[in-house]
Design an enzyme around this catalytic site. Structure first.
Site, short mmCIF file in Angstrom:
data_model
loop_
_atom_site.label_atom_id
_atom_site.label_comp_id
_atom_site.label_asym_id
_atom_site.label_seq_id
_atom_site.Cartn_x
_atom_site.Cartn_y
_atom_site.Cartn_z
CG ASP A 162 32.32 16.03 52.95
OD1 ASP A 162 33.08 15.17 53.44
OD2 ASP A 162 32.12 17.13 53.48
CG ASP B 37 36.01 12.69 55.36
OD1 ASP B 37 36.99 13.26 54.87
OD2 ASP B 37 35.31 13.18 56.27
CD GLU B 38 36.90 16.94 51.95
OE1 GLU B 38 36.10 17.64 51.30
OE2 GLU B 38 37.55 17.38 52.92
#
Length: 404
Positions: free
Chosen positions: A22, A117-118
């Protein structure tokens, strides 16, 4: 939490080893990286200094003042009047996300992106090549720092659920490993709100039952939870016991193109939801045009505060990548196809399916007179954004409060 930091893992395990990676304040960190003058200052991505729009992301300096994503920009401005407001550059963020994905896939083909983003990574079969799962996690963090000049937090565990919690506990730049035999010791002290699906309403019910930690919930009989929460009761019970059998599902050729966002706080304000939908539709439309794809079915995804998730869809007159046509469909779904009285919304998504990759543009008797003009507007807007960034152009909702 020190007991759960990296140890010397055996190289092979009789169970899956999963990483949750993350990125830390992803949008804002990219802005700081690209403009070092922002370092040390509160940065808010989305909205404007004049108080219009909503916050898409905030760096940690801004979060100290209570600013978070999905907050109205006017409120963010009141909380942090000296913050720097920056218009989102979604295409740039997506480009960095693809670079992250390239790093992940050098360690394992089993990569399941959750958002820009993860992602989850199953590294069980990679340990013979790259070392123990914890070592792989550290290598990925180091590669992201060296190649992208960004930081990521990583959780390592035997299930998706535990890995995701672990990645969040030591942000930013966190790294936590939870061994298979220590899952309950890891989970038990954590607040019950850490469980997926436990929002404000559910939390108040637990509070009345004097259940404040995952450990206390784990000691509650399943029958009691089922009586109180129905099917969700078993969901809470299983997570409290560390049970999560979901595999990491790697990406395949897309059958749809979509974008979604999860809000830091559940949203009931219709105008803010409309602003977010405009942002999501624009992202999807640009991706369609970039890849010369059109879609025939528009889809809206909504997750409510009680974790109930529904989708609504409509078939368009013909495949399209025109922003205005997709926006009209999205607004129709948002304003007219949801239950009249529904809970606040925690996740909003928009996508298109029934994709046409032929690249052909077929005319029909039903083409609207202004369709060519809309296509030209999109073409010019895409060129402006590509050259000058998203800051250079901004689309208003363009629709009345009834979505028409």
């Amino acid at each position: 939490m020190a007991a759960f930091l990296h140890r010397n893992f055996p190289r092979f395990h009789p169970f899956r080893m999963i990483l949750h990676v993350d990125m830390d304040a992803f949008y804002a960190s990219i802005e700081e990286r690209d403009d070092p003058s922002l370092l040390g200052r509160p940065v808010i991505v989305g909205g404007s200094a004049e108080g219009r729009g909503v916050v898409a992301a905030a760096n940690y300096e801004a979060r100290k003042f209570g600013v978070h994503s999905a907050m109205a920009a006017a409120r963010a401005r009141r909380l942090c009047p000296h913050a720097v407001f920056i218009k989102p550059r979604i295409d740039d963020y997506a480009s960095v996300s693809r670079q992250m994905r390239d790093i992940f896939e050098q360690f394992t083909p089993l990569v399941e992106p959750l958002s820009l983003d993860e992602a989850f990574l199953d590294v069980t079969g990679s340990e013979s090549l790259w070392g123990a799962s914890a070592d792989i996690g550290r290598q990925i963090k180091q590669r992201i720092r060296a190649e992208l000049k960004l930081t990521a937090s990583v959780g390592v565990a035997t299930t998706k659920f535990v890995a995701k919690i672990a990645s969040a506990l030591k942000k930013p730049d966190g790294f936590i490993v939870v061994e298979s035999g220590e899952v309950q010791a890891f989970l038990d002290p954590l607040p019950v709100e850490r469980l997926w699906g436990v929002g404000k309403v559910t939390s108040r019910v637990f509070d009345r039952l004097n259940i404040h930690t995952i450990g206390q919930l784990r000691q509650t009989p399943l029958a009691t939870l089922s009586k109180l929460f129905g099917a969700s009761g078993e969901h809470y019970w299983r997570l409290a016991h560390g049970i999560d059998g979901r595999p990491v599902v790697p990406g395949r050729e897309a059958k749809s193109i979509s974008s979604e966002t999860t809000f830091a706080e559940d949203l009931a304000d219709k105008e803010i939801l409309r602003v977010w939908l405009v942002e999501l539709v624009e992202q999807v439309a640009r991706r369609l045009r970039r890849h010369e794809i059109k879609g025939r079915t528009a889809e809206l995804k909504v997750r409510f505060a009680d974790f109930q998730t529904i989708t609504r869809s409509m078939t368009l007159a013909k495949p399209t990548s025109i922003t205005q046509e997709l926006l009209e469909a999205g607004m129709e779904l948002l304003t007219k196809r949801l239950p009249v009285h529904h809970r606040p919304i925690r996740l909003l998504g928009f996508g298109v399916s029934k994709l046409d990759r032929s690249g052909k543009s077929q005319q029909s008797l039903f083409d609207r007179p202004d369709r060519d003009r809309q296509q030209e507007l999109d073409r010019v807007a895409d060129q402006i954004i590509e050259k000058f960034g998203k800051l250079a152009i901004r689309r208003g909702a363009g629709l009345d409060k009834n979505g028409e």
